[in-house]
Write an enzyme that holds these catalytic residues in place. Structure first.
Site, mmCIF file in Angstrom:
data_model
loop_
_atom_site.group_PDB
_atom_site.id
_atom_site.type_symbol
_atom_site.label_atom_id
_atom_site.label_comp_id
_atom_site.label_asym_id
_atom_site.label_seq_id
_atom_site.Cartn_x
_atom_site.Cartn_y
_atom_site.Cartn_z
ATOM 1 N N CYS A 25 0.265 -10.911 24.275
ATOM 2 C CA CYS A 25 -0.041 -10.348 25.599
ATOM 3 C C CYS A 25 0.908 -9.212 25.948
ATOM 4 O O CYS A 25 0.764 -8.577 26.988
ATOM 5 C CB CYS A 25 -0.096 -11.428 26.687
ATOM 6 S SG CYS A 25 1.442 -11.727 27.565
ATOM 7 N N ILE A 72 20.751 9.022 6.428
ATOM 8 C CA ILE A 72 20.433 7.631 6.057
ATOM 9 C C ILE A 72 19.020 7.311 6.533
ATOM 10 O O ILE A 72 18.798 6.921 7.670
ATOM 11 C CB ILE A 72 21.453 6.638 6.661
ATOM 12 C CG1 ILE A 72 22.892 7.079 6.376
ATOM 13 C CG2 ILE A 72 21.186 5.227 6.131
ATOM 14 C CD1 ILE A 72 23.301 7.108 4.921
ATOM 15 N N CYS A 79 3.611 -16.505 24.844
ATOM 16 C CA CYS A 79 3.113 -16.139 23.512
ATOM 17 C C CYS A 79 4.116 -16.508 22.424
ATOM 18 O O CYS A 79 3.748 -16.956 21.351
ATOM 19 C CB CYS A 79 2.813 -14.654 23.430
ATOM 20 S SG CYS A 79 1.590 -14.078 24.608
ATOM 21 N N THR A 100 16.485 2.260 13.609
ATOM 22 C CA THR A 100 16.569 0.844 13.240
ATOM 23 C C THR A 100 15.477 -0.021 13.867
ATOM 24 O O THR A 100 14.973 -0.943 13.245
ATOM 25 C CB THR A 100 17.952 0.298 13.665
ATOM 26 O OG1 THR A 100 18.945 1.116 13.075
ATOM 27 C CG2 THR A 100 18.137 -1.138 13.229
ATOM 28 N N HIS A 125 14.205 -2.680 0.107
ATOM 29 C CA HIS A 125 13.525 -2.200 -1.106
ATOM 30 C C HIS A 125 14.236 -2.683 -2.368
ATOM 31 O O HIS A 125 15.447 -2.886 -2.371
ATOM 32 C CB HIS A 125 13.483 -0.674 -1.124
ATOM 33 C CG HIS A 125 12.753 -0.082 0.036
ATOM 34 N ND1 HIS A 125 13.260 -0.083 1.305
ATOM 35 C CD2 HIS A 125 11.542 0.513 0.111
ATOM 36 C CE1 HIS A 125 12.394 0.499 2.118
ATOM 37 N NE2 HIS A 125 11.347 0.873 1.420
ATOM 38 N N ARG A 146 12.660 9.062 10.900
ATOM 39 C CA ARG A 146 13.643 8.939 9.823
ATOM 40 C C ARG A 146 14.577 10.148 9.877
ATOM 41 O O ARG A 146 14.142 11.257 10.180
ATOM 42 C CB ARG A 146 12.949 8.930 8.471
ATOM 43 C CG ARG A 146 11.851 7.890 8.303
ATOM 44 C CD ARG A 146 11.087 8.219 7.029
ATOM 45 N NE ARG A 146 10.030 7.289 6.690
ATOM 46 C CZ ARG A 146 8.776 7.395 7.135
ATOM 47 N NH1 ARG A 146 8.440 8.347 7.967
ATOM 48 N NH2 ARG A 146 7.858 6.535 6.744
ATOM 49 N N CYS A 198 8.138 -16.709 28.336
ATOM 50 C CA CYS A 198 7.178 -15.984 27.486
ATOM 51 C C CYS A 198 6.359 -17.021 26.751
ATOM 52 O O CYS A 198 6.876 -17.743 25.912
ATOM 53 C CB CYS A 198 7.906 -15.084 26.490
ATOM 54 S SG CYS A 198 6.849 -14.435 25.186
#
Lengths: 423, 568
Positions: free
Chosen positions: B528, B426, B493, B131, B139, B401, B491
């Site tokens: 970063c 899956i 960024c 995941t 899709h 996968r 953080c």
């Protein structure tokens, strides 16, 4: 939201910002404020406990911490307004600065002028493409420096260093002091990335092997680093098959270069130089937005802190002139271009009427060369020259040119060349 | 039937000299054994078997000669003994094995009922398997064979995402996807896809000429002649979907037991009785196997393994947000010379993402990145779009996968063991199919337990935490007024505050590692890559968890960030 009106807002309280703040007050600018994201002034100097700082500015050999403290004391003595633990979120084109901290909340500052002094950051693993896994134990040299020197924590016991930048070599020595086994420094280029004095004092003196034309091709280990694969590289920097070697280690230290911290700059819409990765600046360190200046490593990565402070001083002088209206903002610029064997140059443009009696230029060469001559002039016409016995890419060239010299050559765009001396 | 297998192997020059034994049982499960030189050959033979019509599954026990003959884990018996000693720690109506997208979807779906659910996972956080390392694409459904379970789940799941996103408050960007054609051969492929898409029931699928495609996506390469357009394709950040599902399931009474690897499943006669985890024993009537790449090993524990999972690794490359908008939707290419895998797209957060590649690997934990993966992805993407290059890359990583040799999903009650449900194989489009997969498992569970009652207090809604970086100035100001720690940016960024980090550590699913904090808050996910915030996060985690900094890990035990203090 808290609102403030200031004459000059300096973003970043490291060696560029502090030098700029002190100079700004000396130039007579009244309402000056420094915004610093860390809990004390000094920037990265606070974790630089090695010496070699201040030879030009203070005529003394200081540690980074001492150098910072000299300026901090001056800032306190002058009584410059500082906001610590304060992060700037945004700068607008009309010079509004949005910042935040725990004690004020959100702050909006209307600035008449701004000096950007946010410094630079380290390149990380993805920027140098090391294959393999993503375990704990892969850190940039600056992070290792912070853990060891500020936090008192040892991030690994056996280290491989990738890149021969200055911080990497300094950390090779520092880690050795802390009982960490440094297995070697691997440099993909055929020449060292940092200063020669660091090769001698940080590697040779401690028998730390330096491998040129070699690189780390793969990191092993799922949870924590278990080792690396290193390999020799060919002239196009590609690993040579058959030269791979596994080295057991639990830490990979990256010293693969620095880039200006340019997010605020870019988001403000300021023109950036593709080579320096910082803003394009003029003789007064002014960016493409009138009234927004930049100083130190945010402009281009300098190798000496003294240069960083010098550009801060220059930016403050410029800001003072801008604020009292003694600048000619209409004259067109003469461009300063990188010529033969020059990779970057600062400033990238000048206005004749705004020049001081002498002007500083900082440049880096592409390739090491002996017995060279710097030639500045129009594309085909050389007027001004200086001699250098040796030039190396890691060592920035600093030259001062007189106003009269510049006026003579500034009737069209100027090129700086470093050529073999043919005398 | 097995003759078909033998003759295919015989025809293959690389495989013909191997001695392979195949058997088939009365459930039509093929069992393969033998020895070969290379893992690739193990997979190839498995794939030949997987293509035989009307078989239930392929269990591939072919070994690679050079492997160590004895792979038995010496520590296992001891770990099992220690776990058993811990005794019964809980009872549940349902134990779901695996806290990825599949397990979390099922937990949320079944939390509608008056049942006690415990989700167990070997990792210290949710989303730690497949995941966390896929491209986040929902899709449209033209890709899977018509009539396959994959196709059914994909089409239905894609449609259900809209409701999911509304109820669970996660970002869903339905901006469509392309497959690009550069020449006649490619166009022939597009026509096949179009036909299959229509047969599968993909809404709005059509073939556009280059001009019309570029009107939708201006950065599409000018060499592109035609493009298959599927407007229903959508994009999510997979780990945020799992976070939303898990939080909602918890609100409705489900429990998550993490860092609790399943060591064995105990049956009494032909019925599931309990699950032995590293943290102790959970008694239960029902085990749902959503263990991703380990699903075959979990099925083996109840002696009902009719499929082998062979891990197929995919590498992804993430670019700086400053390149947002270069390509907002997925662009694929028809497969040539058996190339597989994805193409360039953009995450809902605005980072361009390229990949994944597709390489068969032997080790289920092999999430390495190889030069060949990077080269493959980059070369493919350069064909498709303009205006972006390698210097803008901020991260790259791999995931595996969970593929079976039949290459289809398996969602069914065990034919042998009562109270065991397989949700296996899956892989792509597993994320897209997740809502439909959960619904199918719900049906199976209700069939097994017809007396199950709905909860009267079920709440399908979950509200996500307001993030500083998504707020206007006014909203930022309000957030900071509520909690001054919102003004302390850790953080830089991604503009993540200390308040957000502390909240994630103390959240419904506590983020107890640097990687978990990263997935919850994005701290360390920016350009970063944790250079600035890393040491600060170690400090905050150590403070909030009440542990030494040397105990703080990146992704669970064994991944400690720092090893010791320098001075006493």
């Amino acid at each position: 939201m808290k609102r403030l009106d200031m004459d000059l807002v300096i973003i970043g309280g490291g060696p560029a910002g502090m030098a700029a703040a002190k100079q700004a007050v000396e130039e007579g600018i009244e309402k000056v404020i420094i915004l610093e994201r860390d809990s004390e002034l000094g920037g990265i100097l606070q974790q630089c406990i090695h010496d070699g700082f201040g030879l030009f500015i203070f005529n003394e050999r200081l540690t980074g911490v001492q150098y910072a403290q000299r300026y901090i004391d001056l800032i306190e003595k002058i009584g410059i307004f500082v906001k610590l633990d304060t992060m700037v979120l945004e700068i607008t084109q009309d010079k509004q600065v949005i910042a935040t901290n725990e004690y004020d909340g959100l702050i909006q500052i209307n600035a008449k002028a701004i000096i950007l002094a946010m410094g630079c950051r380290e390149k990380t693993r993805p920027q140098v493409f090391i294959n393999g896994t993503r375990p704990a134990g892969v850190y940039t040299a600056g992070v290792v420096q912070r853990y060891i020197n500020i936090e008192g924590l040892i991030p690994g016991e056996k280290a491989v260093i990738l890149g021969s930048g200055d911080i990497g070599m300094i950390m090779a020595r520092r880690m050795t002091f802390e009982g960490i086994e440094v297995k070697g420094v691997y440099e993909i280029m055929s020449t060292v990335g940092g200063l020669t004095r660091n090769v001698e004092q940080c590697l040779r003196d401690y028998d730390i092997p330096l491998h040129l034309s070699s690189t780390v091709t793969k990191i092993h280990g799922n949870k924590r680093v278990e080792g690396v694969t290193v390999a020799k590289v060919d002239s196009s920097l590609k690993p040579i098959e058959g030269t791979e070697e596994f080295i057991e280690c639990d830490m990979v230290v990256l010293s693969v270069g620095l880039i200006p911290e340019n997010e605020l700059t870019r988001n403000a819409g300021i023109e950036l130089d593709n080579l320096t990765k910082g803003p394009v600046v003029d003789e007064n360190m002014m960016t493409s937005i009138p009234g927004i200046f930049a100083a130190g490593n945010v402009v281009a990565v300098f190798d000496l802190v003294d240069y960083v402070s010098q550009t801060g001083i220059r930016a403050a002088k410029g800001a003072a002139k801008y604020l009292n209206g003694s600048f000619d903002l209409n004259e067109s610029y003469v461009l300063i271009n990188s010529g033969d064997n020059v990779s970057v140059i600062v400033p990238q443009k000048i206005r004749i009427s705004n020049l001081e009696n002498t002007e500083d230029f900082y440049l880096r060469v592409k390739q090491e060369n002996r017995k060279t001559r710097l030639i500045a002039g129009s594309e085909n016409n050389a007027h001004t020259t200086r001699k250098f016995s040796i030039v190396k890419p890691p060592e920035m060239i600093h030259i001062s040119l007189k106003r009269e010299e510049l006026i003579k050559i500034a009737y069209e765009d100027i090129y700086f060349h470093i050529r073999k001396d043919v005398e | 039937m097995l003759n078909q297998l033998y003759s295919e192997v015989e025809k293959n020059i690389k495989l013909k000299d191997y001695v392979i034994e195949a058997t088939i049982d009365d459930r039509r499960v093929i069992f393969l054994s033998g020895e070969v030189d290379d893992w690739k050959h193990v997979v190839e033979i498995g794939q030949i078997a997987g293509k035989i019509k009307d078989i239930k599954g392929v269990v591939n026990r072919i070994k690679v000669k050079t492997d160590h003959p004895d792979l038995t884990d010496d520590g296992f018996a001891l770990r099992l003994q220690q776990a058993t000693k811990k005794g019964i720690i809980d009872h549940a109506d349902i134990v779901i094995v695996g806290a990825g997208i599949t397990g979390a979807s099922i937990a949320r779906e079944l939390s509608k009922y008056n049942v006690k659910i415990i989700v167990v996972d070997k990792n210290p956080d949710i989303s730690e398997g497949t995941t966390k390392a896929n491209n986040g694409m929902v899709h449209s459904g033209y890709d899977s064979p018509t009539g396959s379970l994959k196709a059914q789940m994909n089409i239905k799941g894609n449609e259900m995402y809209t409701k999911w996103a509304e109820e669970l408050d996660f970002a869903l960007v339905r901006s469509g996807s392309f497959v690009a054609a550069f020449n006649e051969e490619d166009i022939h492929y597009l026509e096949t896809y179009l036909k299959r898409g229509i047969a599968n029931g993909v809404p709005g699928i059509e073939i556009l000429d280059g001009e019309s495609a570029r009107a939708i996506a201006p950065n599409l390469h000018t060499d592109i002649k035609k493009a298959l357009w599927t407007p229903t394709a959508a994009y999510v950040e997979p780990y945020t979907v799992v976070e939303a599902l898990a939080e909602n399931a918890i609100d409705n009474g489900a429990k998550f037991l993490l860092a609790a690897k399943v060591l064995n499943i105990v049956k009494v006669e032909d019925r599931v009785e309990s699950v032995i985890t590293e943290k102790g024993i959970i008694q239960t009537n029902c085990v749902i196997n959503a263990a991703g790449v380990y699903a075959d090993e979990i099925a083996e524990m109840v002696d009902d393994c009719f499929y082998t999972i062979h891990p197929r690794r995919g590498t992804l490359i993430i670019f700086d947000k400053s390149k947002q908008g270069i390509n907002e939707r997925f662009i694929g290419m028809p497969p040539k010379n058996f190339t597989k895998g994805g193409g360039p797209m953009q995450t809902p957060e605005g980072n361009p993402l390229w990949g994944p590649s597709a390489i068969e690997v032997q080790d289920k934990e092999n999430v390495e990145v190889d030069q060949q993966d990077i080269d493959f992805i980059v070369e493919k993407a350069y064909h498709l779009i303009k205006g972006i290059d390698k210097s803008n890359i901020i991260a790259y990583f791999s995931g595996v996968r969970a593929c079976t040799y039949k290459e289809d999903f398996i969602i069914e009650a065990s034919e042998i063991v009562k109270g065991f449900i397989h949700v296996s194989g899956i892989q792509s489009p597993g994320l897209a199919g997740a809502p439909a997969i959960a619904q199918k498992v719900e049906e199976i569970y209700l069939n097994m337990n017809p007396k199950t009652k709905k909860r009267s207090d079920y709440n399908p809604y979950r509200k996500k935490t307001k993030r500083l970086r998504e707020c206007s100035l006014k909203e930022k100001d309000d957030l900071i007024k509520q909690d001054p720690k919102q003004a302390h940016i850790i953080c830089r960024c991604e503009t993540v505050s200390e308040a957000e980090i502390v909240d994630s550590i103390n959240g419904k699913i506590p983020a107890t590692t640097l990687d978990a904090i990263k997935r919850r808050t994005r701290a360390g996910m920016g350009r970063c890559q944790g250079g600035f915030c890393g040491p600060r996060l170690v400090e905050i985690l150590s403070r909030e968890l009440g542990v030494e900094p040397t105990e703080v890990t990146q992704k669970g035990e064994g991944s400690e960030v720092v090893l010791r203090k320098s001075r006493k």
